[in-house]
Scaffold this motif. Sequence first.
Motif, mmCIF file in Angstrom:
data_model
loop_
_atom_site.group_PDB
_atom_site.id
_atom_site.type_symbol
_atom_site.label_atom_id
_atom_site.label_comp_id
_atom_site.label_asym_id
_atom_site.label_seq_id
_atom_site.Cartn_x
_atom_site.Cartn_y
_atom_site.Cartn_z
ATOM 1 N N THR A 5 0.863 -1.181 0.000
ATOM 2 C CA THR A 5 0.000 0.000 0.000
ATOM 3 C C THR A 5 0.901 1.233 0.000
ATOM 4 O OG1 THR A 5 -0.005 0.189 2.405
ATOM 5 C CG2 THR A 5 -1.732 -1.190 1.421
ATOM 6 N N LYS A 6 0.319 2.358 -0.354
ATOM 7 C CA LYS A 6 1.096 3.600 -0.363
ATOM 8 C C LYS A 6 1.645 3.895 1.046
ATOM 9 C CE LYS A 6 -0.637 7.113 -2.881
ATOM 10 N NZ LYS A 6 -1.565 8.275 -3.021
ATOM 11 N N GLU A 7 0.821 3.633 2.067
ATOM 12 C CA GLU A 7 1.252 3.893 3.459
ATOM 13 C C GLU A 7 2.479 3.047 3.793
ATOM 14 O OE1 GLU A 7 -1.969 3.518 2.559
ATOM 15 O OE2 GLU A 7 -2.271 5.682 2.798
ATOM 16 N N GLU A 8 2.477 1.798 3.351
ATOM 17 C CA GLU A 8 3.619 0.919 3.652
ATOM 18 C C GLU A 8 4.875 1.375 2.907
ATOM 19 O OE1 GLU A 8 1.564 -3.439 4.420
ATOM 20 O OE2 GLU A 8 1.728 -2.714 2.376
ATOM 21 N N ARG A 9 4.696 1.780 1.655
ATOM 22 C CA ARG A 9 5.875 2.180 0.857
ATOM 23 C C ARG A 9 6.501 3.466 1.365
ATOM 24 N NH1 ARG A 9 3.153 2.595 -4.647
ATOM 25 N NH2 ARG A 9 5.083 3.649 -5.204
ATOM 26 N N TYR A 10 5.637 4.370 1.851
ATOM 27 C CA TYR A 10 6.141 5.690 2.264
ATOM 28 C C TYR A 10 6.253 5.840 3.779
ATOM 29 C CZ TYR A 10 6.082 7.005 -2.561
ATOM 30 O OH TYR A 10 6.365 7.060 -3.899
ATOM 31 N N ARG A 11 6.286 4.718 4.487
ATOM 32 C CA ARG A 11 6.417 4.774 5.938
ATOM 33 C C ARG A 11 7.792 5.339 6.308
ATOM 34 N NH1 ARG A 11 6.510 -0.829 9.109
ATOM 35 N NH2 ARG A 11 7.572 -0.042 10.967
ATOM 36 N N VAL A 12 7.799 6.195 7.315
ATOM 37 C CA VAL A 12 9.068 6.786 7.769
ATOM 38 C C VAL A 12 9.766 5.782 8.692
ATOM 39 C CG1 VAL A 12 10.052 8.642 9.185
ATOM 40 C CG2 VAL A 12 8.197 9.141 7.569
ATOM 41 N N LEU A 13 11.071 5.633 8.525
ATOM 42 C CA LEU A 13 11.847 4.751 9.400
ATOM 43 C C LEU A 13 12.138 5.508 10.701
ATOM 44 C CD1 LEU A 13 13.432 2.007 9.525
ATOM 45 C CD2 LEU A 13 15.410 3.293 8.716
ATOM 46 N N GLU A 17 15.821 -0.398 14.693
ATOM 47 C CA GLU A 17 15.285 -1.660 15.218
ATOM 48 C C GLU A 17 14.130 -2.189 14.372
ATOM 49 O OE1 GLU A 17 17.036 -3.379 17.261
ATOM 50 O OE2 GLU A 17 18.342 -1.628 17.183
ATOM 51 N N GLU A 18 13.466 -1.274 13.651
ATOM 52 C CA GLU A 18 12.330 -1.702 12.830
ATOM 53 C C GLU A 18 12.767 -2.605 11.677
ATOM 54 O OE1 GLU A 18 9.161 1.637 12.387
ATOM 55 O OE2 GLU A 18 11.110 2.593 12.449
ATOM 56 N N CYS A 64 15.235 2.430 -0.182
ATOM 57 C CA CYS A 64 13.926 2.294 0.458
ATOM 58 C C CYS A 64 14.046 1.107 1.416
ATOM 59 C CB CYS A 64 12.844 2.037 -0.588
ATOM 60 S SG CYS A 64 11.244 1.743 0.168
ATOM 61 N N PRO A 65 13.968 1.345 2.740
ATOM 62 C CA PRO A 65 14.321 0.304 3.720
ATOM 63 C C PRO A 65 13.394 -0.894 3.780
ATOM 64 C CG PRO A 65 13.909 2.436 4.811
ATOM 65 C CD PRO A 65 13.586 2.631 3.376
ATOM 66 N N TRP A 66 12.153 -0.731 3.337
ATOM 67 C CA TRP A 66 11.118 -1.685 3.758
ATOM 68 C C TRP A 66 11.069 -2.992 2.988
ATOM 69 C CZ3 TRP A 66 10.178 -0.208 8.279
ATOM 70 C CH2 TRP A 66 10.105 1.144 8.597
ATOM 71 N N GLY A 67 11.463 -2.981 1.760
ATOM 72 C CA GLY A 67 11.370 -4.212 0.964
ATOM 73 C C GLY A 67 11.721 -3.889 -0.475
ATOM 74 N N ALA A 68 11.455 -4.827 -1.376
ATOM 75 C CA ALA A 68 11.827 -4.655 -2.777
ATOM 76 C C ALA A 68 10.775 -3.802 -3.474
ATOM 77 C CB ALA A 68 11.963 -6.015 -3.437
ATOM 78 N N VAL A 69 10.719 -2.551 -3.068
ATOM 79 C CA VAL A 69 9.670 -1.675 -3.581
ATOM 80 C C VAL A 69 10.199 -0.244 -3.628
ATOM 81 C CG1 VAL A 69 8.661 -1.249 -1.274
ATOM 82 C CG2 VAL A 69 7.206 -1.133 -3.307
ATOM 83 N N HIS A 70 9.771 0.514 -4.640
ATOM 84 C CA HIS A 70 10.148 1.929 -4.701
ATOM 85 C C HIS A 70 9.161 2.711 -3.848
ATOM 86 C CE1 HIS A 70 13.199 1.729 -7.902
ATOM 87 N NE2 HIS A 70 12.510 0.683 -8.301
#
Length: 486
Positions: A5-13, A17-18, A64-70
Amino acid sequence: MKEWTKEERYRVLESPEEIRALHERIEGSDYRQIFHIQPVTGLLNDPNGFVWYGGSWHLFYQWCPWGAVHGLKYWYHTSSPDLIHWENLGICISPDSEYDNKGAYSGSALPGKDSVCLFYTGNHRDPDWKRISYTCMVKLYEDGRRYKLPWPLFGPSPDYTEHQRDPKIIYVPEKKEYFIVIGAQTLDKKGCVIIYRSPALLDGWEFAGQLKVPGFEDFGGMWECPSIEKISGQDVLLFCPQHIRLPGRGENTNHSGYILGEMNWDTLTFTPSGSFHVLDFGFDSYAAECAANIEDRDYAVLTAWMGLPDSSYPTDEEDWQGCLTMPRELTVRGRRLIQKPLADLTALRMEELDPGPGVLPRTCELEILSRGGDLDLKLFSHQDGSGGMSIHYDDSRRMVTVDRSGVDRRFNESMGETREHSLENRLSHLRIFIDRSSVEIFVNNGDAVFSSRIFPTAGENGFVLSDNASMRIWRLDRAVQDDFVV
Ligand code: FRU
């Protein structure tokens, strides 16, 4: 595959620890590389701010820290004493201001006396998700302290579409002025470069005009990551035209390439002396960047994202993607750029192996000498010779064809599974660097290079070489640390 989701892709680190557990998981991946810069977690794309400063090399990447996503992009910092051994230093630029609220996008570096200035695109999105690109600056001091200028140097020009990004800072001594070149798109959707000028770094910036490149007024729909370099005394315009197909490049419509010519900073004209050349003939190469401030050398140093926009890779399911190419030495010979592996890379060679058994180590260098005529090489084949990536040289056309349709784990098939390039001279020599999920093939001492990601399965550890060539193999040592530094 996960839908983001957009929220997941643009979540601030908020805290390292996250993503610690994610790093620990991917660290065990069979495809983690040992001599290429790769993301600590998540996705890496363009190299940024490549510079020699304060006694070491600094190289940043879009992260982008969260995963294989821009999604939300940070500048992640790595450094090296020698361009070969790299260590992770953590985030350098966070998208934490109003002007870069949805990403600290690509840019470049200029070293000064007490700090290095990093110029980047603040990717702002308004509440309706309209994109507004600001050109922003961060000063990085030798002790690691950072100062983000609280206001942008300038905003977007109203005479172009929202696609304006990737500032490259250039000082022109004859004019005693700074210039920033930016990749842009005209209102009728043509790729171009726009230019800003200022006598000082921190203020006084004004729009200077659109770069004129006679003959290239209609060449792709957006030019990303432009830069103007002097290499071996020649002006070179490097950029990445999008939305255009080129011969030998399959269905891919994003290219990293260059034009040789002459830059006139008075008339803002780059007069080409030849055609557009692709920088790297392999499958995965984009957004190349030359290191700044190495004018004292007779060569430039270049690295690129070993990946492509709009693509997916087998490690996406492990929540990471991307790596950079090894830095390369760049010179101009005739009407072409020549790209060679750095001379010091031989320091990574460990023991030399007997090629007789036809077994390919997971990290190695191959050197192949041709005795003339056609040549066939298969890498990552099964032990019975089936499958793998094939490299075929047709001497009558001087054509090199790389085909990765035979590998077990195919990917990005929609971009085409073969790449071709016709050589200026007959094939005599290949130097090939294989890391755990990449291969870089240097042809004829820098005449051409093919860089590609490759994700071999356990059974894909063979090679087959035609009789008219000889081969040497060295196992290569680790040069890039994979520490969890955020
Ligand atoms: C090129 C690019 C740049 C942009 C960056 C965002 O790959 O699209 O134009 O600044 O990536 O990560």
